[in-house]
Scaffold this motif. Structure first.
Motif, PDB file in Angstrom:
ATOM      1  N   GLU A 122       4.099   8.654  12.168  1.00  0.00           N
ATOM      2  CA  GLU A 122       3.082   8.385  13.176  1.00  0.00           C
ATOM      3  C   GLU A 122       1.876   7.625  12.641  1.00  0.00           C
ATOM      4  O   GLU A 122       0.895   7.445  13.362  1.00  0.00           O
ATOM      5  N   SER A 123       1.920   7.199  11.384  1.00  0.00           N
ATOM      6  CA  SER A 123       0.777   6.471  10.829  1.00  0.00           C
ATOM      7  C   SER A 123       1.231   5.616   9.648  1.00  0.00           C
ATOM      8  O   SER A 123       2.387   5.685   9.236  1.00  0.00           O
ATOM      9  N   THR A 124       0.311   4.831   9.130  1.00  0.00           N
ATOM     10  CA  THR A 124       0.610   4.005   7.957  1.00  0.00           C
ATOM     11  C   THR A 124      -0.207   4.484   6.768  1.00  0.00           C
ATOM     12  O   THR A 124      -0.893   3.727   6.114  1.00  0.00           O
ATOM     13  N   ARG A 125      -0.093   5.784   6.505  1.00  0.00           N
ATOM     14  CA  ARG A 125      -0.824   6.366   5.377  1.00  0.00           C
ATOM     15  C   ARG A 125      -0.159   5.987   4.062  1.00  0.00           C
ATOM     16  O   ARG A 125       1.054   5.997   3.921  1.00  0.00           O
ATOM     17  N   SER A 126      -0.986   5.685   3.107  1.00  0.00           N
ATOM     18  CA  SER A 126      -0.513   5.319   1.788  1.00  0.00           C
ATOM     19  C   SER A 126       0.015   6.532   1.034  1.00  0.00           C
ATOM     20  O   SER A 126      -0.547   7.623   1.119  1.00  0.00           O
ATOM     21  N   MET A 127       1.108   6.341   0.316  1.00  0.00           N
ATOM     22  CA  MET A 127       1.703   7.410  -0.490  1.00  0.00           C
ATOM     23  C   MET A 127       1.453   7.101  -1.967  1.00  0.00           C
ATOM     24  O   MET A 127       2.381   6.862  -2.736  1.00  0.00           O
ATOM     25  N   THR A 128       0.204   7.124  -2.372  1.00  0.00           N
ATOM     26  CA  THR A 128      -0.143   6.787  -3.760  1.00  0.00           C
ATOM     27  C   THR A 128      -0.321   8.011  -4.640  1.00  0.00           C
ATOM     28  O   THR A 128      -0.425   7.868  -5.857  1.00  0.00           O
ATOM     29  N   ALA A 129      -0.352   9.190  -4.056  1.00  0.00           N
ATOM     30  CA  ALA A 129      -0.576  10.405  -4.849  1.00  0.00           C
ATOM     31  C   ALA A 129       0.396  11.507  -4.433  1.00  0.00           C
ATOM     32  O   ALA A 129       0.008  12.628  -4.154  1.00  0.00           O
ATOM     33  N   VAL A 130       1.682  11.204  -4.419  1.00  0.00           N
ATOM     34  CA  VAL A 130       2.706  12.172  -4.035  1.00  0.00           C
ATOM     35  C   VAL A 130       2.955  13.094  -5.221  1.00  0.00           C
ATOM     36  O   VAL A 130       3.267  12.614  -6.323  1.00  0.00           O
ATOM     37  N   PRO A 131       2.802  14.407  -5.035  1.00  0.00           N
ATOM     38  CA  PRO A 131       3.019  15.333  -6.151  1.00  0.00           C
ATOM     39  C   PRO A 131       4.392  15.128  -6.794  1.00  0.00           C
ATOM     40  O   PRO A 131       5.410  15.047  -6.123  1.00  0.00           O
ATOM     41  N   GLY A 132       4.387  15.012  -8.103  1.00  0.00           N
ATOM     42  CA  GLY A 132       5.614  14.815  -8.863  1.00  0.00           C
ATOM     43  C   GLY A 132       6.031  13.356  -8.987  1.00  0.00           C
ATOM     44  O   GLY A 132       6.943  13.038  -9.742  1.00  0.00           O
ATOM     45  N   TYR A 133       5.402  12.467  -8.230  1.00  0.00           N
ATOM     46  CA  TYR A 133       5.786  11.058  -8.260  1.00  0.00           C
ATOM     47  C   TYR A 133       4.619  10.109  -8.504  1.00  0.00           C
ATOM     48  O   TYR A 133       4.788   9.063  -9.091  1.00  0.00           O
ATOM     49  N   GLY A 134       3.454  10.430  -7.999  1.00  0.00           N
ATOM     50  CA  GLY A 134       2.361   9.464  -8.011  1.00  0.00           C
ATOM     51  C   GLY A 134       2.555   8.502  -6.867  1.00  0.00           C
ATOM     52  O   GLY A 134       2.784   8.914  -5.738  1.00  0.00           O
ATOM     53  N   ALA A 135       2.548   7.199  -7.145  1.00  0.00           N
ATOM     54  CA  ALA A 135       2.799   6.205  -6.107  1.00  0.00           C
ATOM     55  C   ALA A 135       4.291   6.221  -5.757  1.00  0.00           C
ATOM     56  O   ALA A 135       5.151   6.252  -6.628  1.00  0.00           O
ATOM     57  N   ASP A 171       0.808  -1.223   0.000  1.00  0.00           N
ATOM     58  CA  ASP A 171       0.000   0.000   0.000  1.00  0.00           C
ATOM     59  C   ASP A 171       0.840   1.271   0.000  1.00  0.00           C
ATOM     60  O   ASP A 171       0.349   2.330   0.361  1.00  0.00           O
ATOM     61  N   PHE A 172       2.108   1.163  -0.356  1.00  0.00           N
ATOM     62  CA  PHE A 172       2.989   2.341  -0.487  1.00  0.00           C
ATOM     63  C   PHE A 172       3.078   3.149   0.805  1.00  0.00           C
ATOM     64  O   PHE A 172       3.157   4.369   0.785  1.00  0.00           O
ATOM     65  N   THR A 173       3.076   2.472   1.967  1.00  0.00           N
ATOM     66  CA  THR A 173       3.152   3.197   3.235  1.00  0.00           C
ATOM     67  C   THR A 173       4.581   3.521   3.650  1.00  0.00           C
ATOM     68  O   THR A 173       4.792   4.409   4.474  1.00  0.00           O
ATOM     69  N   ASP A 174       5.553   2.823   3.095  1.00  0.00           N
ATOM     70  CA  ASP A 174       6.974   3.085   3.366  1.00  0.00           C
ATOM     71  C   ASP A 174       7.750   2.871   2.075  1.00  0.00           C
ATOM     72  O   ASP A 174       7.439   1.970   1.304  1.00  0.00           O
ATOM     73  N   ALA A 175       8.758   3.692   1.886  1.00  0.00           N
ATOM     74  CA  ALA A 175       9.649   3.528   0.738  1.00  0.00           C
ATOM     75  C   ALA A 175      11.080   3.727   1.228  1.00  0.00           C
ATOM     76  O   ALA A 175      11.358   4.648   2.006  1.00  0.00           O
ATOM     77  N   TRP A 176      11.978   2.851   0.783  1.00  0.00           N
ATOM     78  CA  TRP A 176      13.354   2.826   1.251  1.00  0.00           C
ATOM     79  C   TRP A 176      14.344   2.860   0.095  1.00  0.00           C
ATOM     80  O   TRP A 176      14.050   2.377  -0.984  1.00  0.00           O
ATOM     81  N   PHE A 177      15.520   3.369   0.370  1.00  0.00           N
ATOM     82  CA  PHE A 177      16.685   3.071  -0.447  1.00  0.00           C
ATOM     83  C   PHE A 177      17.842   2.846   0.510  1.00  0.00           C
ATOM     84  O   PHE A 177      18.180   3.713   1.320  1.00  0.00           O
ATOM     85  N   ASN A 178      18.432   1.672   0.442  1.00  0.00           N
ATOM     86  CA  ASN A 178      19.585   1.302   1.257  1.00  0.00           C
ATOM     87  C   ASN A 178      20.758   1.122   0.308  1.00  0.00           C
ATOM     88  O   ASN A 178      20.657   0.366  -0.651  1.00  0.00           O
ATOM     89  N   GLY A 179      21.847   1.836   0.579  1.00  0.00           N
ATOM     90  CA  GLY A 179      22.956   1.721  -0.350  1.00  0.00           C
ATOM     91  C   GLY A 179      24.288   2.103   0.235  1.00  0.00           C
ATOM     92  O   GLY A 179      24.390   2.544   1.379  1.00  0.00           O
ATOM     93  N   PHE A 180      25.322   1.910  -0.606  1.00  0.00           N
ATOM     94  CA  PHE A 180      26.664   2.234  -0.158  1.00  0.00           C
ATOM     95  C   PHE A 180      27.581   2.538  -1.324  1.00  0.00           C
ATOM     96  O   PHE A 180      27.336   2.152  -2.462  1.00  0.00           O
ATOM     97  N   THR A 181      28.637   3.280  -0.995  1.00  0.00           N
ATOM     98  CA  THR A 181      29.788   3.488  -1.871  1.00  0.00           C
ATOM     99  C   THR A 181      30.971   2.890  -1.119  1.00  0.00           C
ATOM    100  O   THR A 181      30.791   2.286  -0.054  1.00  0.00           O
ATOM    101  N   THR A 182      32.166   3.086  -1.617  1.00  0.00           N
ATOM    102  CA  THR A 182      33.326   2.574  -0.889  1.00  0.00           C
ATOM    103  C   THR A 182      33.543   3.308   0.426  1.00  0.00           C
ATOM    104  O   THR A 182      34.209   2.792   1.320  1.00  0.00           O
ATOM    105  N   ALA A 183      32.971   4.501   0.577  1.00  0.00           N
ATOM    106  CA  ALA A 183      33.215   5.300   1.775  1.00  0.00           C
ATOM    107  C   ALA A 183      31.960   5.623   2.585  1.00  0.00           C
ATOM    108  O   ALA A 183      32.075   6.244   3.641  1.00  0.00           O
TER     109      ALA A 183
END
Length: 188
Positions: free
Chosen positions: A161-174, A138-150
């Motif tokens: 504070e909630s589990t609201r869906s992020m389906t209509a984010v301006p500029g992104y949509g879901a 339901d698009f309630t959380d979005a992550w990016f986990n990453g690394f470089t050498t440093a």
């Protein structure tokens, strides 16, 4: 979306082939401390209550460091009123949990993800980057986990504070992990 769905099915099948208990143990070996149930969906990140950005950064650091799980340290030293410096709080605690070959293969997959997969918004000019985006139901959380050498870091986007869906984010949509979280990680 079809590529993401195929990757999800492949991950779910890999979880079943390896065994959900083994996948759970691998997460613990990487440094996850939240309770995991050992359900097949956890191989896709399908957990009920997991994980903090610090846990995720620690887990990906284990891969980036060649299999060394480290204990995060926030304090490097304490300068006492006498002027004496106490560095005992900053002692590195680490344990080898994966082979160099295991972490090399995981890193290759995450580099490929940034170069041409769902993490392309995290590409850095002149600097190799590896990472994995993630999106919850339901698009309630979005992550990016990453690394470089440093640098190792995790970016989480959601409502704290909630589990609201992020389906209509301006500029992104879901909101997917490969969108704003990957772009934030890139800029950071």
């Amino acid at each position: 979306v079809r590529v993401g769905a195929l990757a999800g099915l492949e991950l779910q099948q890999a979880d079943l082939d390896l065994g959900p208990e083994n996948v759970r143990q691998t997460a613990y070996d990487m440094g996850i401390t939240s309770h995991l149930e050992g359900f097949p969906a956890e191989g896709l990140g399908g957990t009920r209550l997991c994980c903090s950005p610090l846990e995720m950064t620690r887990a990906y650091t284990t891969i980036n460091s060649g299999g060394w799980r480290v204990t995060p340290i926030a304090v490097k030293k304490v300068v006492l009123p006498s002027g004496r410096v106490d560095t005992s709080l900053a002692r590195r605690r680490r344990v080898k949990v994966f082979t160099d070959g295991q972490t090399s293969e995981a890193t290759k997959a995450m580099v490929a993800n940034v170069q041409g997969g769902t993490g392309t918004r995290a590409q850095l000019s002149g600097c190799p980057a590896a990472g994995k985006p993630g999106t919850t139901n339901d698009f309630t959380d979005a992550w990016f986990n990453g690394f470089t050498t440093a640098l190792n870091t995790a970016v989480w986007v959601g409502y704290p504070e909630s589990t609201r869906s992020m389906t209509a984010v301006p500029g992104y949509g879901a909101m997917f992990g490969g969108l704003a979280p990957a772009a934030i990680w890139h800029d950071f």
